[in-house]
Design an enzyme around this catalytic site. Sequence first.
Site, PDB file in Angstrom:
ATOM      1  N   ASP A 115       0.883  -1.072  -0.034  1.00 48.88           N
ATOM      2  CA  ASP A 115      -0.097   0.131  -0.057  1.00 48.88           C
ATOM      3  C   ASP A 115       0.899   1.189  -0.043  1.00 48.88           C
ATOM      4  O   ASP A 115       1.975   1.260  -0.492  1.00 48.88           O
ATOM      5  CB  ASP A 115      -0.920   0.004   1.515  1.00 48.88           C
ATOM      6  CG  ASP A 115      -2.133   0.591   0.975  1.00 48.88           C
ATOM      7  OD1 ASP A 115      -2.233   1.652   0.875  1.00 48.88           O
ATOM      8  OD2 ASP A 115      -3.346  -0.174   1.161  1.00 48.88           O
TER       9      ASP A 115
ATOM     10  N   SER B  74     -11.145  -0.942  -0.344  1.00 48.32           N
ATOM     11  CA  SER B  74      -9.867  -1.025   0.369  1.00 48.32           C
ATOM     12  C   SER B  74      -9.860  -1.415   1.951  1.00 48.32           C
ATOM     13  O   SER B  74      -9.144  -1.779   2.594  1.00 48.32           O
ATOM     14  CB  SER B  74      -9.359   0.124   0.245  1.00 48.32           C
ATOM     15  OG  SER B  74      -8.913   0.561  -1.022  1.00 48.32           O
TER      16      SER B  74
ATOM     17  N   HIS C 148      -3.884   5.869   3.696  1.00 44.32           N
ATOM     18  CA  HIS C 148      -4.222   4.791   3.303  1.00 44.32           C
ATOM     19  C   HIS C 148      -3.756   3.518   3.945  1.00 44.32           C
ATOM     20  O   HIS C 148      -4.567   2.871   4.417  1.00 44.32           O
ATOM     21  CB  HIS C 148      -4.352   4.748   1.859  1.00 44.32           C
ATOM     22  CG  HIS C 148      -5.377   3.686   1.302  1.00 44.32           C
ATOM     23  ND1 HIS C 148      -4.857   2.315   0.863  1.00 44.32           N
ATOM     24  CD2 HIS C 148      -6.593   3.944   0.752  1.00 44.32           C
ATOM     25  CE1 HIS C 148      -6.076   1.948   0.391  1.00 44.32           C
ATOM     26  NE2 HIS C 148      -7.190   2.829   0.376  1.00 44.32           N
TER      27      HIS C 148
END
Length: 825
Positions: free
Chosen positions: A305, A539, A354
Site C-alpha cells: 500500500d 480497500s 491509506h
Amino acid sequence: MTLSGSISIPTTTQVDSDTNDSGNSTRRANDTFAQAQTLPNPVVVGGYANRPGAGQDGPSLTPGDARDYYRVSLLRGQVIELVVADPAAGDLNLDLYSSTQTLVDSSVGNRKVHQLTVPASGTYFVLVSALTGASNYNLAIGQSGSTALVNPLVLSREFVPGEILVRTKAATNGARGAQQKQSRVANAYGLKRSYDVPDAHALMTLSTQSLQAAASSKPQLQEQELETQFESDEARLKWQTLQMVELLSKDPDIAWAEPNWIVHTQAVPNDPEYSRQRWHYEQISLPSAWNVTTGQPSVIVAVIDTGVRPHFDLVSRLVEGFDFVRGVGAGDGDDDDTDARDPGTPNGGSYTFHGTHVAGTIAASGNDGQGGTGVAWNARIMPLRALGATGSGSTEDIIQSILFSARLANRSGTLPAQRADIINMSLGGRGLCGGAWQDAITRARAAGVIVIAAAGNDNADGDYTPAGCTGVVSVSSVGVGRTRAPYSNFGTAVDVAAPGGDMSVDRNGDGAYDGIFSTYSIRDGATYYSSYQLLQGTSMATPHVAGVAALMKSVNASLTPENFDTLLAAGSLTDDIGAPGRDSLGIGLINAAKAVRAAASATPPPAPPQLIVTPTTVNFGDIGTVNEVTIGNAGTGSVSTTTRATSAAWISVAPVQTDAAGLGTYRITINRAGLAAGTYNGWVEFRGNVGNPVRTSVLMQVVTTPSVPSAGYHYVLLIDSATGDTVEQVEVDANGSSVNYSFADVAPGLYELAAGTDMNNDQFICDEAEACTEYPLFGEVTPLEVSSDLTGLNMLTGFRSSPGSAATNETLPPLLEKKGLRRLR
C-alpha cells in the site's frame, strides 16, 4: 466540455447555522437558548466557534460566535462527543443543559475530545462554547459510544467539591523550595492549604479569594457562571473546582493538579475505541472467533500500500518491510529503501494515510488499554510501500513488493527474515490481469502465500486487477445492513464480501457515519501524530478478510492458499447474504467464527449453538420506517428461532427471507401514529430453542417537522492533476439528500474533483472538521481525463475529524500550515 454530477449528503448530517463562511447567505444565529438550533438524533454536526476578534476575517470575527446552542431530544445513556479541530488555536468546552436551562453536565479544559453521557431521557440543550481563540469542531450524538474516560474534568464525575490535589515541580533547594512553591501557588490563586507532604502533593481548597482570582484570569468564566443556572450549590462548587484545576494545570510551577476524586471498584473495556468498530466486527462474528484465537505473532500479513506509520496502536505489530516506490513520485526523497513508513498522500495541504488505515484493521494492538483493535490483534504486519505520493503505483513496484513478501528474489537484493503468510492489496485498476501480475501472484501462492485484493469502487461489473487475477481472493464491500455498498464492484470475479462501510447513512444510530474506523495519522510538516479516521471502500473491506485469514493461520499453521480456496468455495468461511450460493458479491459475507472453526477442524472444542443478530442497533431517525436485521448461528450444531418479542407496540418484526430454522433476514417496521414528539428507544428480541436470547436496539424520533440533511455551503473545486492548483470553482448549498453541480467550458486535460465547506473562512476547504469529499471516494482520488463531456461524477460529502487517541487524548499540533484545498474566492 462540461463536467457534472451530484453531491450526496448523509442523512444524519447537520451544519452549525452561523459559521464564519462569508459565502453563506443563509447564516442564522444560535447564540442563546431562545435561538437554539434544533437537531435530529442521531446526528453529526459541523460547526465553528470563536471569541470576539479571534479567528479569520468573516462575519464572526468582530462580534464573535462564542456559543452555539443546540436543542435535541436525547435518551438515557446516549453519548455526546465534541471533537475540536485545533485545540491550540481555540479552547472549546461542551455543556449539557436541561429543558429548563439548568446545567446538567460539563466537560471543561483545553481538550481535543470531550464526551458527556446523557443521564436521563428528555429534551436538552447542548452548548459548544469558545473560552479562547477560534476553531472548527464536530459534534456527534449517538446511541452508544466509547466508555473511555477521554477527559477526567467532567462535572458528573464523583469528586469532593472545592478540594484540589496539587503537586508542584521539583525545586532546586529541596523540600524547603517545594513548600515555598506550594505557598506561592496557594497565595496566587487564593487557595487554602489544608496540608502538604514534603516531596509530595498538597490538598488545597477553594475560597472566595480563589474564585475571584479565577474570574480575573478568565473573565469569560465569570460571565458564564453568572448566566448559568446550577442544579445546586454543590454543583456550582464542583464546576468552580474544575475551572480552578484547569487554571492550575497551566501554571509553570505546577506538575499536576486534579480534583480529589471519589472512586469505586469498576471494570471498563480495555480498548476504548472498540465501540466505534463494533458494527463491522460484530457483523463478521469476530467476538466469537476471539474466544478461540486473537492471532499469533508468528503469522505475518504483508500490506502492499502507501506504507504504514508507526502508530502507537501498530508499532508493536510491525516487522521489517521495504519501500519499492521510485522516482519523482516517491514522496520521500529517495528510491528503493528499507523505510516503509507511510509519509501520507498529499491532498492539498493535508494528507491521507491509506496503508496505515488498512494495517490497523488487520492487526492494531488489542487489549492494550488504548485506541481500537485489529481483526487479528496478535498477528504482525509487514509494511510494503508500493504506492507513492499520488496514491498510485506502478505494476513493477507492486510486483516487486509481492515477490519480497513471499521471500522470492526481487530487485531490492534482500529478503525478509520470514515470508508473509497473507498479502493484502487494497489497490487496483480497471483492466485484465496481465502476464506480469499473474506470474508474480502464481509464484507467491506456490510459496504458500494467500493473496487477497480489493474488488474496486466503480459500482461496476467488470475486470479489475489484481483482484481479477487467478488465485486472488477478490473482496467486495457491504454496509451495516449486509447489502452491497453503493460504490462496490460486483460480478462473477468477486469471491467474498466484507464490511467496507457506507458513509451516506448512520443505520446503527451511533452518531457516526457507517464507515470503517481504524488507525490514521495527522502530518504537520515533518511531525506525525497518531489518530483515527472513518473511511469507506473495498480497500477497507479487504483487510477484514486478510485479518480473518490471519486468525485461520493462527489455529492451523499448515493452512495453504489451496485450503483457503476450498473452504471458501464450500461456504465454510461465510454467511450467505444474497441469493443462495454464489452471487454478485461472491460466496457470501466473511464469518470469522466459522472460518476459525473450519481452519482448526476438530482441534478446538466446538462452540455451542447460539443466536446472533446483526446489526445490534438500528436507527430510523425522524423519517425512516423500515430496517432489516439478520439472525444467524454463532456456534456449531443447530439452533432455531422460536419466538420474537418487541418492547413496544410501535415496533413490529416479520421474516423476509429465512430458512426452516428461522435464520435469515427480518424486517423491523415502526409506526409513529399517535406518538408524541420525542426520541424513543426500544428493542426487538429473538429467542431460540437453545442459548440466550439476542436483541437489536431500536432508536427513532417523532417530530412535527422532519429534518432535512444539511452539510453547509460547499465549494466544488476542479483541480489540475499535475500541479494541484484549483482551476475552476462552483458553489452549491448542500441541503437535502443530494445537490447537483456542473462545470462548463472545461479545457481538455487531466483533473481531480473535490468539494467541501470553509466554515472558518480561511479560503481553504477540507480543513479538519469541515465537510469534505473527493471523486470518487474520500481518500481515493481518481484523476479524470477530460476529452469529452463527463456526467455522473457523483460524490458523498461529510464532516470529518481526527479524534486522536480517546484513551490518551493526545494533543495534536497547531495548524501551522493550511490543511485543506485552496478555493478561488
